[in-house]
Design an enzyme around this catalytic site. Structure first.
Site, mmCIF file in Angstrom:
data_model
loop_
_atom_site.group_PDB
_atom_site.id
_atom_site.type_symbol
_atom_site.label_atom_id
_atom_site.label_comp_id
_atom_site.label_asym_id
_atom_site.label_seq_id
_atom_site.Cartn_x
_atom_site.Cartn_y
_atom_site.Cartn_z
ATOM 1 N N GLU A 41 79.457 23.933 105.003
ATOM 2 C CA GLU A 41 77.975 23.560 105.298
ATOM 3 C C GLU A 41 78.246 22.282 106.149
ATOM 4 O OE1 GLU A 41 73.638 22.614 103.584
ATOM 5 O OE2 GLU A 41 75.413 22.506 102.172
ATOM 6 N N LYS A 109 69.934 28.137 107.526
ATOM 7 C CA LYS A 109 69.918 27.791 105.928
ATOM 8 C C LYS A 109 68.087 27.976 105.934
ATOM 9 C CE LYS A 109 70.790 24.663 102.270
ATOM 10 N NZ LYS A 109 71.536 23.172 102.110
ATOM 11 N N CYS A 146 74.801 26.948 101.456
ATOM 12 C CA CYS A 146 74.718 26.459 100.071
ATOM 13 C C CYS A 146 73.515 26.722 99.200
ATOM 14 C CB CYS A 146 74.627 24.884 100.578
ATOM 15 S SG CYS A 146 74.952 24.037 99.232
#
Length: 569
Positions: A41, A109, A146
């Site tokens: 990330e 994300k 993540c």
């Protein structure tokens, strides 16, 4: 499929340097036979550049470097984390799929953490929409970033419910492989005394990943490849932990703190998860934190007070391991209240480690301060003021040494900082002197309760003299002083702080909680001391605000992850 997971150490705000690291690792991975390469990330800007992410110049550099990497991609896809402006003015936290010299797919994300140390809503825009799958070599691949992993209501650890589950969405869409680019800070669980357990204890990040990654792979019957970063960024420590979780609950992974690439294969069997030993993890993490913070802050050498006590001895050994003995200077700073044993142990350790050593008697400047006070306040008696003055004299001299030309010559550099040697037990109770032993560039032991300092000492072996480990902790600021007489025996104090501070147990139930951690007179003493210790914890926040930052190794550290108003009772 052979997947190369890039476990890299980024530098914040250095997209070009980070891009070169990704480029070199990508070439190595392709040469090793990887069919797909996954980087962490925000591999290009680094996690997390905080308010620098608002700088328009940095945003342009991030995008320019991201497109440069996309252009050099070949038949083997290169996936890496980066960021681009969103319509709101914030950024998208993105995972780019680059192939054949171009950006082919981009995932956003979806879940942004905003708890403890995390504040991602300040910088990023969450994407509410499920991300499309990518068809590649017979696989239908789902992309995630993540915290998207941690949103599972049964397996995740977020203290708030997200209302979405990106991994479940990808699996429901038919994913046969899920990739996750991550930047996951690591740490130990909440402190428990040896051989004790409690149902409310917070597990280590390693244990949480052990539950999460194989658990998700089993739950959704899909392999999950996880690439996470390593390195230190100020107070945050990243141990990597990259690997491939298989649907049978097995795991292909690498050792923590290893920078480089890990080649995993969805067609090969895994093994059982290997738990990380606490002492070894802590030693490696703290050494990395010292080394990385100095390098990334442009510092090259350290000066620290070497008192003959356990905290300074452990800090010195860690510093020498991180930098080498030629870049560390230990300084004994005795006053009339210091024992000969203290200076002797300090010198013994310095000789054993091969580090530089100075002996500076602090009595003369201390006497000068007390004489000035006596002149203004005739007849004053020895008090806490005098104890603090000794510490502040020591702090002033240590700071003076960082700019002293002869010290620069000894250490081979003028880029010198003071290393703070305080621990969390002291910080929690305010048992330190502002502008004295509270100085320094950063505090490697600042999130370690006293018991964990001893655990690191045991791990360091002969680097910490046995005499230091065996003697009662004392600041030696008045005759016969010991820490435990001033505070509470550390066994009881750390049990209280492990439950109240690190596990965040409700105050009204702490007396019952302590029964799981202590027995007999120790339990009675701890329960009787609860009001005083909790009062110290509340009243000394103003002092902690002025401490150097500590490396976060517990679930709840002082600093950005614990925001307590100074004016709140």
């Amino acid at each position: 499929m052979k997947i190369a997971l890039l476990q890299l150490n980024a530098r914040l705000g250095d997209p070009e340097g980070n891009g070169r690291r990704v480029e070199a690792a990508y070439a190595e991975a392709v040469a090793a036979g990887a069919e797909l390469v996954l980087a962490p990330e925000l591999a290009i800007p680094g996690y997390l550049a905080e308010d620098r992410l608002w700088e328009q110049g940095l945003r342009r550099r991030i995008e320019r470097e991201s497109h440069r990497l996309a252009a050099l991609s070949g038949a083997v896809p290169l996936l890496f984390g980066t960021a681009r402006p969103a319509p709101s003015g914030r950024l998208w936290n993105e995972l780019w799929w680059c192939e054949g010299g171009a950006l082919r797919h981009c995932a956003h994300k979806r879940v942004l953490p905003s708890y403890d140390i995390f504040d991602e809503h300040r910088y990023f825009e969450p994407d509410p929409a499920p991300q499309p799958l990518v068809d590649f070599r017979g696989h239908r691949i789902g992309l995630s970033i993540c915290e998207d992993l941690w949103a599972d209501p049964q397996l995740g650890n977020a203290p708030v419910g997200y209302g979405v589950d990106p991994i479940a969405d990808l699996a429901a869409a038919g994913a046969t492989l899920i990739l996750n680019g991550s930047a996951s800070p690591s740490g130990l669980g909440s402190y428990l005394p040896p051989d004790r357990s409690a149902p409310w204890a917070i597990p280590s990040k390693d244990a949480q990943r052990n539950r999460l990654l194989p658990g998700l792979a089993q739950k959704h019957a899909v392999p999950i490849a996880y690439a996470s970063r390593v390195g230190a960024e100020s107070w945050l420590l990243f141990d990597g932990g990259s690997g491939l979780a298989l649907p049978d609950g097995r795991w292909q992974g690498c050792a923590p703190f290893h920078e480089g690439l890990l080649l995993v294969d969805t067609g090969k069997p895994g093994e059982a998860w290997r738990p990380v030993a606490e002492g070894a993890w802590l030693r490696t993490a703290l050494v990395m934190g010292i080394r990385d913070n100095l390098a990334k802050q442009g510092l090259e050498a350290l000066v620290l007070g070497l008192s003959g006590g356990i905290d300074s001895a452990v800090a010195a050994a860690l510093a020498v391991e991180a930098l080498g003995p030629d870049r560390v200077l230990g300084v004994a700073l005795p006053t009339r209240f210091s024992s000969g044993e203290s200076s002797g142990l300090a010198e013994q350790q310095a000789q054993h480690l091969g580090m530089g050593f100075l002996h500076i008697n602090v009595d003369e400047p201390f006497a000068g301060f007390t004489a000035a006070l006596e002149q203004a306040l005739p007849g004053r008696a020895f008090s806490l003021t005098d104890e603090n003055l000794q510490s502040r004299c020591r702090g002033s001299l240590l700071m003076a040494l960082t700019s002293e030309p002869e010290v620069h010559q000894r250490l081979g550099t003028g880029r010198v900082a003071v290393l703070n040697t305080g621990n969390k037990s002291e910080a929690a109770t305010g048992y330190f002197t502002l502008y004295g032993d509270g100085i320094g560039a950063f505090a490697p032991l600042g999130d370690c309760l006293k018991a964990r300092v001893y655990a690191v000492a045991r791990e360091l072996g002969e680097a910490v003299p046995r005499g230091v480990v065996e003697r009662p902790p004392t600041a030696e600021l008045r005759p016969g002083q010991t820490d435990e007489a001033s505070l509470l025996p550390y066994a009881q104090l750390d049990a209280i702080l492990g439950a109240a501070l690190e596990a965040q147990r409700p105050e009204e139930g702490l007396a019952d909680d302590l029964a799981l951690l202590l027995d007999g007179p120790a339990l009675d003493q701890a329960r009787a001391s609860l009001p005083r210790i909790l009062g110290l914890l509340r009243r000394t926040e103003f002092k902690r605000r002025q401490l150097p930052f500590a490396f976060k190794v517990s679930p709840k550290a002082f600093g950005a992850g614990r925001r307590i108003p100074l004016t709140a009772l």
